[in-house]
Design a protein around this motif. Structure first.
Motif, PDB file in Angstrom:
ATOM      1  N   CYS A  65      11.221  -1.875  -0.698  1.00 14.71           N
ATOM      2  CA  CYS A  65      10.746  -2.046  -2.051  1.00 14.71           C
ATOM      3  C   CYS A  65       9.817  -0.948  -2.327  1.00 14.71           C
ATOM      4  O   CYS A  65       8.738  -0.619  -1.675  1.00 14.71           O
ATOM      5  CB  CYS A  65       9.953  -3.249  -1.884  1.00 14.71           C
ATOM      6  SG  CYS A  65       9.015  -3.871  -3.354  1.00 14.71           S
ATOM      7  N   LYS A  66      10.308  -0.410  -3.605  1.00 19.00           N
ATOM      8  CA  LYS A  66       9.703   0.596  -4.144  1.00 19.00           C
ATOM      9  C   LYS A  66       8.967   0.280  -5.277  1.00 19.00           C
ATOM     10  O   LYS A  66       9.334  -0.589  -6.127  1.00 19.00           O
ATOM     11  CB  LYS A  66      10.682   1.720  -4.964  1.00 19.00           C
ATOM     12  CG  LYS A  66      10.003   2.928  -5.531  1.00 19.00           C
ATOM     13  CD  LYS A  66      10.816   3.407  -6.753  1.00 19.00           C
ATOM     14  CE  LYS A  66      10.313   2.843  -7.922  1.00 19.00           C
ATOM     15  NZ  LYS A  66      10.846   3.178  -8.977  1.00 19.00           N
ATOM     16  N   PHE A 103      -0.787  -0.560 -11.431  1.00 23.81           N
ATOM     17  CA  PHE A 103      -0.657  -2.055 -11.175  1.00 23.81           C
ATOM     18  C   PHE A 103      -0.340  -2.409  -9.759  1.00 23.81           C
ATOM     19  O   PHE A 103       0.145  -3.559  -9.513  1.00 23.81           O
ATOM     20  CB  PHE A 103       0.233  -2.762 -12.202  1.00 23.81           C
ATOM     21  CG  PHE A 103      -0.070  -4.101 -12.710  1.00 23.81           C
ATOM     22  CD1 PHE A 103      -1.412  -4.266 -13.362  1.00 23.81           C
ATOM     23  CD2 PHE A 103       0.843  -5.108 -12.452  1.00 23.81           C
ATOM     24  CE1 PHE A 103      -1.617  -5.359 -13.839  1.00 23.81           C
ATOM     25  CE2 PHE A 103       0.597  -6.403 -12.975  1.00 23.81           C
ATOM     26  CZ  PHE A 103      -0.567  -6.483 -13.565  1.00 23.81           C
ATOM     27  N   GLU A 104      -0.249  -1.490  -8.866  1.00 23.91           N
ATOM     28  CA  GLU A 104       0.296  -1.500  -7.462  1.00 23.91           C
ATOM     29  C   GLU A 104      -0.650  -2.629  -6.857  1.00 23.91           C
ATOM     30  O   GLU A 104      -0.216  -3.428  -6.110  1.00 23.91           O
ATOM     31  CB  GLU A 104       0.265  -0.307  -6.818  1.00 23.91           C
ATOM     32  CG  GLU A 104       1.496   0.555  -7.167  1.00 23.91           C
ATOM     33  CD  GLU A 104       1.033   1.546  -8.380  1.00 23.91           C
ATOM     34  OE1 GLU A 104       2.102   2.180  -8.933  1.00 23.91           O
ATOM     35  OE2 GLU A 104      -0.091   1.267  -9.023  1.00 23.91           O
ATOM     36  N   VAL A 105      -1.775  -2.599  -6.968  1.00 24.37           N
ATOM     37  CA  VAL A 105      -2.556  -3.903  -6.206  1.00 24.37           C
ATOM     38  C   VAL A 105      -2.212  -4.928  -6.597  1.00 24.37           C
ATOM     39  O   VAL A 105      -2.028  -5.896  -5.698  1.00 24.37           O
ATOM     40  CB  VAL A 105      -4.085  -3.412  -6.210  1.00 24.37           C
ATOM     41  CG1 VAL A 105      -4.894  -4.408  -5.894  1.00 24.37           C
ATOM     42  CG2 VAL A 105      -4.465  -2.165  -5.814  1.00 24.37           C
ATOM     43  N   LEU A 140       8.297  -0.182   2.590  1.00 30.68           N
ATOM     44  CA  LEU A 140       8.019  -0.183   1.080  1.00 30.68           C
ATOM     45  C   LEU A 140       7.205   1.175   0.788  1.00 30.68           C
ATOM     46  O   LEU A 140       6.980   1.730   1.614  1.00 30.68           O
ATOM     47  CB  LEU A 140       6.928  -1.113   0.729  1.00 30.68           C
ATOM     48  CG  LEU A 140       5.734  -1.236   1.221  1.00 30.68           C
ATOM     49  CD1 LEU A 140       4.695  -0.850   0.755  1.00 30.68           C
ATOM     50  CD2 LEU A 140       5.232  -3.061   1.863  1.00 30.68           C
ATOM     51  N   SER A 141       7.301   1.364  -0.584  1.00 29.26           N
ATOM     52  CA  SER A 141       6.280   2.402  -0.872  1.00 29.26           C
ATOM     53  C   SER A 141       5.588   2.151  -2.224  1.00 29.26           C
ATOM     54  O   SER A 141       5.967   1.018  -2.876  1.00 29.26           O
ATOM     55  CB  SER A 141       7.477   3.848  -1.451  1.00 29.26           C
ATOM     56  OG  SER A 141       8.198   3.433  -2.646  1.00 29.26           O
ATOM     57  N   VAL A 158       3.305   6.907  -1.157  1.00 26.31           N
ATOM     58  CA  VAL A 158       3.000   6.606  -0.040  1.00 26.31           C
ATOM     59  C   VAL A 158       4.100   5.707   0.466  1.00 26.31           C
ATOM     60  O   VAL A 158       4.483   4.764  -0.180  1.00 26.31           O
ATOM     61  CB  VAL A 158       1.724   5.575   0.011  1.00 26.31           C
ATOM     62  CG1 VAL A 158       1.437   5.104   1.445  1.00 26.31           C
ATOM     63  CG2 VAL A 158       0.272   6.577  -0.326  1.00 26.31           C
ATOM     64  N   TYR A 159       4.531   5.959   1.671  1.00 25.87           N
ATOM     65  CA  TYR A 159       5.469   4.924   2.463  1.00 25.87           C
ATOM     66  C   TYR A 159       5.049   4.370   3.679  1.00 25.87           C
ATOM     67  O   TYR A 159       4.105   5.037   4.308  1.00 25.87           O
ATOM     68  CB  TYR A 159       6.918   6.091   2.765  1.00 25.87           C
ATOM     69  CG  TYR A 159       7.667   6.635   1.709  1.00 25.87           C
ATOM     70  CD1 TYR A 159       8.886   5.887   1.099  1.00 25.87           C
ATOM     71  CD2 TYR A 159       7.154   7.235   0.828  1.00 25.87           C
ATOM     72  CE1 TYR A 159       9.718   6.171  -0.109  1.00 25.87           C
ATOM     73  CE2 TYR A 159       7.905   7.790  -0.397  1.00 25.87           C
ATOM     74  CZ  TYR A 159       9.025   7.275  -0.912  1.00 25.87           C
ATOM     75  OH  TYR A 159       9.676   7.770  -1.929  1.00 25.87           O
ATOM     76  N   ALA A 160       5.513   3.139   3.689  1.00 19.16           N
ATOM     77  CA  ALA A 160       5.194   2.361   4.665  1.00 19.16           C
ATOM     78  C   ALA A 160       6.254   1.788   5.600  1.00 19.16           C
ATOM     79  O   ALA A 160       7.195   0.985   4.760  1.00 19.16           O
ATOM     80  CB  ALA A 160       4.087   1.228   4.435  1.00 19.16           C
TER      81      ALA A 160
END
Length: 259
Positions: A154-155, A161-163, A176-177, A244-246
């Protein structure tokens, strides 16, 4: 109308017109997606990731609320049955919200007034104007998963608005990133904390960082959260954004319940 056309042409040139970028993007995302996998592109913009992910054989859920970008996505991918284009935004809860649009630079259109205020104070954004707005439908990541299945990747690239997007997710995803922008460093740390909490029941996440559109990781080794924060602190003074990639340290099969 002319300014809107120029803004979209600028985005097309930036994301589709750089020689070699598509090839690098396909190679880069092959670590996360393959034939039959589902990819969520939250903030699909003009579809550069959609194009690369389809090359990998993935099914793509492309989420984009900007009307002009939607026209491009439908032109490029509207006949592809493996691409679902959703004309909405993603947030902490379903409903309606207002999207602030930058006509000249649509890539920085945002649903976060706080983010717009914080980046406007940065010199690199001093020339950007958010000159109009539209009301859009909002879904949650949990809603998308219920409707389309759990993504292998999921990108999230939604300009501050990421939070809110992560707050609408209650299960860890395989990978995800989310975008990192130095003027909004604290918001990125809040997003990281949410990802950490999501990943804890599944064995935790490990992280890496890719400077903006390089399609390369900053380091060969994946890091824990503390190591990522140290890495971001080194990039922060450079003023360059990135992602950031997780990924789960102990991957589970897509669709398996968390916990």
């Amino acid at each position: 109308m002319l300014r809107r056309a120029r803004g979209i042409v600028r985005s097309l040139a930036m994301y589709h017109g750089v020689p070699g970028r598509h090839r690098r993007m396909v190679q880069f995302y092959s670590e996360f997606l393959g034939p039959g996998d589902i990819g969520f592109d939250i903030g699909a913009h003009v579809g550069s990731r959609v194009r690369a992910w389809r090359k990998l054989g993935a099914r793509v859920i492309a989420v984009e609320p900007q009307p002009d970008c939607l026209r491009v996505l439908r032109l490029f991918f509207g006949r592809d049955r493996r691409v679902t284009i959703l004309p909405e935004a993603v947030g902490a809860r379903a409903g309606r919200a207002r999207l602030g649009i930058s006509t000249a630079t649509p890539t920085v259109s945002s649903m976060s007034p706080d983010w717009i205020e914080s980046v406007t104070a940065d010199q690199s954004f001093s020339w950007v104007k958010w000159d109009r707005s539209v009301e859009v439908d909002v879904a949650t990541l949990d809603d998308l998963i219920a409707a389309h299945g759990e993504p292998a990747f999921c990108k999230i690239d939604v300009e501050g608005f990421e939070v809110e997007v992560l707050a609408g997710l209650t299960r860890p995803l395989r990978a995800l990133s989310f975008e990192y922008l130095p003027p909004a460093h604290d918001a990125a740390l809040t997003a990281l904390d949410l990802v950490e909490r999501l990943g804890a029941p599944a064995g935790g996440y490990e992280y890496n960082y890719s400077p903006i559109e390089t399609m390369r990781f900053a380091g060969d080794s994946w890091l824990d959260a503390a190591g990522l924060v140290q890495l971001l602190e080194r990039y922060r003074p450079l003023g360059r954004s990135g992602d950031v990639y997780a990924r789960l340290a102990r991957p589970r099969e897509a669709g398996t319940a968390a916990g």
